[in-house]
Design a protein around this motif. Structure first.
Motif, PDB file in Angstrom:
ATOM      1  N   TYR A 101       0.830  -1.200   0.000  1.00 36.78           N
ATOM      2  CA  TYR A 101       0.000   0.000   0.000  1.00 36.78           C
ATOM      3  C   TYR A 101       0.868   1.254   0.000  1.00 36.78           C
ATOM      4  O   TYR A 101       0.511   2.257  -0.620  1.00 36.78           O
ATOM      5  CB  TYR A 101      -0.986   0.045   1.177  1.00 36.78           C
ATOM      6  N   GLN A 102       2.003   1.205   0.658  1.00 32.45           N
ATOM      7  CA  GLN A 102       2.887   2.369   0.690  1.00 32.45           C
ATOM      8  C   GLN A 102       3.331   2.760  -0.711  1.00 32.45           C
ATOM      9  O   GLN A 102       3.390   3.944  -1.036  1.00 32.45           O
ATOM     10  CB  GLN A 102       4.098   2.105   1.593  1.00 32.45           C
ATOM     11  N   ALA A 103       3.621   1.788  -1.560  1.00 30.44           N
ATOM     12  CA  ALA A 103       4.011   2.085  -2.944  1.00 30.44           C
ATOM     13  C   ALA A 103       2.857   2.754  -3.694  1.00 30.44           C
ATOM     14  O   ALA A 103       3.068   3.725  -4.445  1.00 30.44           O
ATOM     15  CB  ALA A 103       4.444   0.802  -3.651  1.00 30.44           C
ATOM     16  N   GLU A 104       1.648   2.281  -3.479  1.00 31.88           N
ATOM     17  CA  GLU A 104       0.467   2.875  -4.113  1.00 31.88           C
ATOM     18  C   GLU A 104       0.231   4.295  -3.584  1.00 31.88           C
ATOM     19  O   GLU A 104      -0.040   5.224  -4.350  1.00 31.88           O
ATOM     20  CB  GLU A 104      -0.755   1.991  -3.829  1.00 31.88           C
ATOM     21  N   TYR A 105       0.354   4.445  -2.281  1.00 31.75           N
ATOM     22  CA  TYR A 105       0.160   5.749  -1.638  1.00 31.75           C
ATOM     23  C   TYR A 105       1.156   6.773  -2.183  1.00 31.75           C
ATOM     24  O   TYR A 105       0.795   7.907  -2.503  1.00 31.75           O
ATOM     25  CB  TYR A 105       0.314   5.582  -0.127  1.00 31.75           C
ATOM     26  N   ARG A 106       2.412   6.365  -2.306  1.00 33.83           N
ATOM     27  CA  ARG A 106       3.449   7.272  -2.804  1.00 33.83           C
ATOM     28  C   ARG A 106       3.085   7.784  -4.194  1.00 33.83           C
ATOM     29  O   ARG A 106       3.186   8.979  -4.475  1.00 33.83           O
ATOM     30  CB  ARG A 106       4.801   6.576  -2.833  1.00 33.83           C
ATOM     31  N   LYS A 107       2.626   6.900  -5.060  1.00 31.24           N
ATOM     32  CA  LYS A 107       2.249   7.313  -6.421  1.00 31.24           C
ATOM     33  C   LYS A 107       1.076   8.290  -6.395  1.00 31.24           C
ATOM     34  O   LYS A 107       1.066   9.274  -7.136  1.00 31.24           O
ATOM     35  CB  LYS A 107       1.897   6.092  -7.271  1.00 31.24           C
ATOM     36  N   LEU A 108       0.088   8.012  -5.569  1.00 36.76           N
ATOM     37  CA  LEU A 108      -1.086   8.890  -5.492  1.00 36.76           C
ATOM     38  C   LEU A 108      -0.728  10.254  -4.903  1.00 36.76           C
ATOM     39  O   LEU A 108      -1.156  11.287  -5.405  1.00 36.76           O
ATOM     40  CB  LEU A 108      -2.194   8.230  -4.665  1.00 36.76           C
ATOM     41  N   ILE A 109       0.071  10.267  -3.867  1.00 42.63           N
ATOM     42  CA  ILE A 109       0.469  11.522  -3.211  1.00 42.63           C
ATOM     43  C   ILE A 109       1.271  12.403  -4.161  1.00 42.63           C
ATOM     44  O   ILE A 109       1.078  13.618  -4.216  1.00 42.63           O
ATOM     45  CB  ILE A 109       1.299  11.217  -1.938  1.00 42.63           C
ATOM     46  N   GLU A 110       2.176  11.809  -4.894  1.00 45.19           N
ATOM     47  CA  GLU A 110       3.066  12.595  -5.743  1.00 45.19           C
ATOM     48  C   GLU A 110       2.340  13.263  -6.901  1.00 45.19           C
ATOM     49  O   GLU A 110       2.860  14.194  -7.492  1.00 45.19           O
ATOM     50  CB  GLU A 110       4.244  11.742  -6.202  1.00 45.19           C
ATOM     51  N   GLY A 111       1.120  12.851  -7.199  1.00 45.92           N
ATOM     52  CA  GLY A 111       0.348  13.500  -8.249  1.00 45.92           C
ATOM     53  C   GLY A 111      -0.602  14.577  -7.741  1.00 45.92           C
ATOM     54  O   GLY A 111      -1.269  15.242  -8.528  1.00 45.92           O
ATOM     55  N   MET A 112      -0.669  14.746  -6.426  1.00 40.91           N
ATOM     56  CA  MET A 112      -1.622  15.700  -5.857  1.00 40.91           C
ATOM     57  C   MET A 112      -1.105  17.133  -5.953  1.00 40.91           C
ATOM     58  O   MET A 112       0.080  17.381  -5.805  1.00 40.91           O
ATOM     59  CB  MET A 112      -1.887  15.379  -4.370  1.00 40.91           C
ATOM     60  N   GLY A 113      -2.030  18.059  -6.172  1.00 40.82           N
ATOM     61  CA  GLY A 113      -1.703  19.480  -6.163  1.00 40.82           C
ATOM     62  C   GLY A 113      -2.023  20.090  -4.810  1.00 40.82           C
ATOM     63  O   GLY A 113      -2.496  19.403  -3.897  1.00 40.82           O
ATOM     64  N   ASN A 114      -1.793  21.379  -4.687  1.00 48.25           N
ATOM     65  CA  ASN A 114      -2.041  22.068  -3.415  1.00 48.25           C
ATOM     66  C   ASN A 114      -3.493  21.971  -2.970  1.00 48.25           C
ATOM     67  O   ASN A 114      -3.767  21.795  -1.790  1.00 48.25           O
ATOM     68  CB  ASN A 114      -1.621  23.539  -3.516  1.00 48.25           C
ATOM     69  N   ALA A 115      -4.416  22.100  -3.901  1.00 47.35           N
ATOM     70  CA  ALA A 115      -5.842  22.048  -3.538  1.00 47.35           C
ATOM     71  C   ALA A 115      -6.189  20.690  -2.929  1.00 47.35           C
ATOM     72  O   ALA A 115      -6.957  20.614  -1.958  1.00 47.35           O
ATOM     73  CB  ALA A 115      -6.716  22.320  -4.760  1.00 47.35           C
ATOM     74  N   GLU A 116      -5.631  19.624  -3.469  1.00 43.06           N
ATOM     75  CA  GLU A 116      -5.920  18.280  -2.966  1.00 43.06           C
ATOM     76  C   GLU A 116      -5.329  18.071  -1.573  1.00 43.06           C
ATOM     77  O   GLU A 116      -5.863  17.324  -0.767  1.00 43.06           O
ATOM     78  CB  GLU A 116      -5.396  17.210  -3.929  1.00 43.06           C
ATOM     79  N   TRP A 117      -4.211  18.718  -1.292  1.00 46.92           N
ATOM     80  CA  TRP A 117      -3.620  18.613   0.044  1.00 46.92           C
ATOM     81  C   TRP A 117      -4.492  19.302   1.075  1.00 46.92           C
ATOM     82  O   TRP A 117      -4.628  18.834   2.199  1.00 46.92           O
ATOM     83  CB  TRP A 117      -2.218  19.247   0.068  1.00 46.92           C
ATOM     84  N   ARG A 118      -5.056  20.424   0.704  1.00 46.26           N
ATOM     85  CA  ARG A 118      -5.790  21.246   1.667  1.00 46.26           C
ATOM     86  C   ARG A 118      -7.256  20.862   1.823  1.00 46.26           C
ATOM     87  O   ARG A 118      -7.848  21.100   2.867  1.00 46.26           O
ATOM     88  CB  ARG A 118      -5.721  22.720   1.249  1.00 46.26           C
ATOM     89  N   ASN A 119      -7.865  20.281   0.787  1.00 50.45           N
ATOM     90  CA  ASN A 119      -9.307  20.113   0.781  1.00 50.45           C
ATOM     91  C   ASN A 119      -9.688  18.662   0.507  1.00 50.45           C
ATOM     92  O   ASN A 119      -9.348  18.113  -0.544  1.00 50.45           O
ATOM     93  CB  ASN A 119      -9.905  21.052  -0.284  1.00 50.45           C
ATOM     94  N   GLU A 120     -10.414  18.067   1.447  1.00 49.79           N
ATOM     95  CA  GLU A 120     -10.794  16.654   1.314  1.00 49.79           C
ATOM     96  C   GLU A 120     -11.697  16.412   0.105  1.00 49.79           C
ATOM     97  O   GLU A 120     -11.590  15.382  -0.554  1.00 49.79           O
ATOM     98  CB  GLU A 120     -11.483  16.194   2.603  1.00 49.79           C
ATOM     99  N   ASP A 121     -12.588  17.360  -0.211  1.00 45.41           N
ATOM    100  CA  ASP A 121     -13.455  17.192  -1.383  1.00 45.41           C
ATOM    101  C   ASP A 121     -12.646  17.223  -2.679  1.00 45.41           C
ATOM    102  O   ASP A 121     -12.868  16.401  -3.574  1.00 45.41           O
ATOM    103  CB  ASP A 121     -14.534  18.280  -1.414  1.00 45.41           C
ATOM    104  N   ALA A 122     -11.704  18.158  -2.773  1.00 42.81           N
ATOM    105  CA  ALA A 122     -10.838  18.218  -3.957  1.00 42.81           C
ATOM    106  C   ALA A 122      -9.997  16.951  -4.058  1.00 42.81           C
ATOM    107  O   ALA A 122      -9.769  16.425  -5.148  1.00 42.81           O
ATOM    108  CB  ALA A 122      -9.943  19.455  -3.905  1.00 42.81           C
ATOM    109  N   ARG A 123      -9.554  16.442  -2.906  1.00 39.37           N
ATOM    110  CA  ARG A 123      -8.767  15.213  -2.886  1.00 39.37           C
ATOM    111  C   ARG A 123      -9.607  14.038  -3.382  1.00 39.37           C
ATOM    112  O   ARG A 123      -9.141  13.198  -4.155  1.00 39.37           O
ATOM    113  CB  ARG A 123      -8.254  14.969  -1.467  1.00 39.37           C
ATOM    114  N   ALA A 124     -10.876  13.974  -2.966  1.00 34.61           N
ATOM    115  CA  ALA A 124     -11.760  12.885  -3.405  1.00 34.61           C
ATOM    116  C   ALA A 124     -11.960  12.932  -4.919  1.00 34.61           C
ATOM    117  O   ALA A 124     -11.915  11.892  -5.585  1.00 34.61           O
ATOM    118  CB  ALA A 124     -13.095  12.957  -2.678  1.00 34.61           C
ATOM    119  N   VAL A 125     -12.163  14.122  -5.468  1.00 36.84           N
ATOM    120  CA  VAL A 125     -12.313  14.263  -6.931  1.00 36.84           C
ATOM    121  C   VAL A 125     -11.058  13.753  -7.626  1.00 36.84           C
ATOM    122  O   VAL A 125     -11.125  13.006  -8.611  1.00 36.84           O
ATOM    123  CB  VAL A 125     -12.609  15.737  -7.309  1.00 36.84           C
TER     124      VAL A 125
END
Length: 191
Positions: A101-125
């Motif tokens: 799961y850590q490998a999957e998490y790393r890939k998902l995190i590295e594609g996130m922008g600032n809005a996704e870090w700050r906002n759970e709804d933006a992260r869900a989208v």
């Protein structure tokens, strides 16, 4: 300099921080950029950095601090038994604290922008756009909460070593990690 190590938890007063042994950072001298690379932390050139040398025996005595090697198993045990405001579903903790799961998490995190870090709804989208189902988003949110509450970020390897940033800096694995938590925020230190 006087202060506390780590960010005190508002509810419990516990302080959590990551560290390594002095012999591990000694080759980097006091260079913040090199130490950050060794410790798997993003270096910010405009930030102010301080280096603290901690005697873990004194920290245990003064702050009831506990230090352990943060493997998946050890950190999971700490999360399940001692972490305030942990993910509610214990199955999610066990599911995300694995190398797979850590490998999957790393890939998902590295594609996130600032809005996704700050906002759970933006992260869900963002996560739905990556093909995750609703239950997978809940699992991701549990892992994100673990990162926020413990500092085990996308570079966490779960084997007691830290990932060097960038990964090609003198090998993939870096220094030996230590995770510490104490029950008193008033432990002062002087540098």
């Amino acid at each position: 300099m006087k202060g506390t190590l780590g960010r005190p938890d508002a509810a419990s007063g516990d302080v959590r921080y990551w560290s390594t042994t002095l012999d591990q950072v000694e080759p980097s001298d006091t260079c913040p950029r090199l130490i950050a690379q060794q410790l798997g932390v993003a270096y910010k050139p405009d930030a102010t950095y301080k280096l603290a040398v901690i005697d873990k025996d004194i920290a245990k005595e003064k702050a009831d601090a506990e230090t352990f090697i943060p493997t998946f198993e050890n950190l999971s045990s700490y999360i399940e038994s001692k972490l305030p405001n942990k993910p509610e579903n214990p199955d999610h903790i066990r599911q995300v604290m694995t190398p797979e799961y850590q490998a999957e998490y790393r890939k998902l995190i590295e594609g996130m922008g600032n809005a996704e870090w700050r906002n759970e709804d933006a992260r869900a989208v963002y996560l739905f756009g990556k093909g995750l189902e609703a239950d997978q988003v809940q699992v991701f949110e549990a892992r994100m909460k673990i990162q926020i509450r413990t500092g085990a970020n996308q570079y966490f390897l779960g084997n007691g070593l830290t990932m060097r940033i960038p990964a090609n800096v003198t090998g993939h694995s870096g220094d030996r990690d230590r995770f510490a938590h104490g029950h008193h925020t008033g432990v002062g230190f002087v540098l």
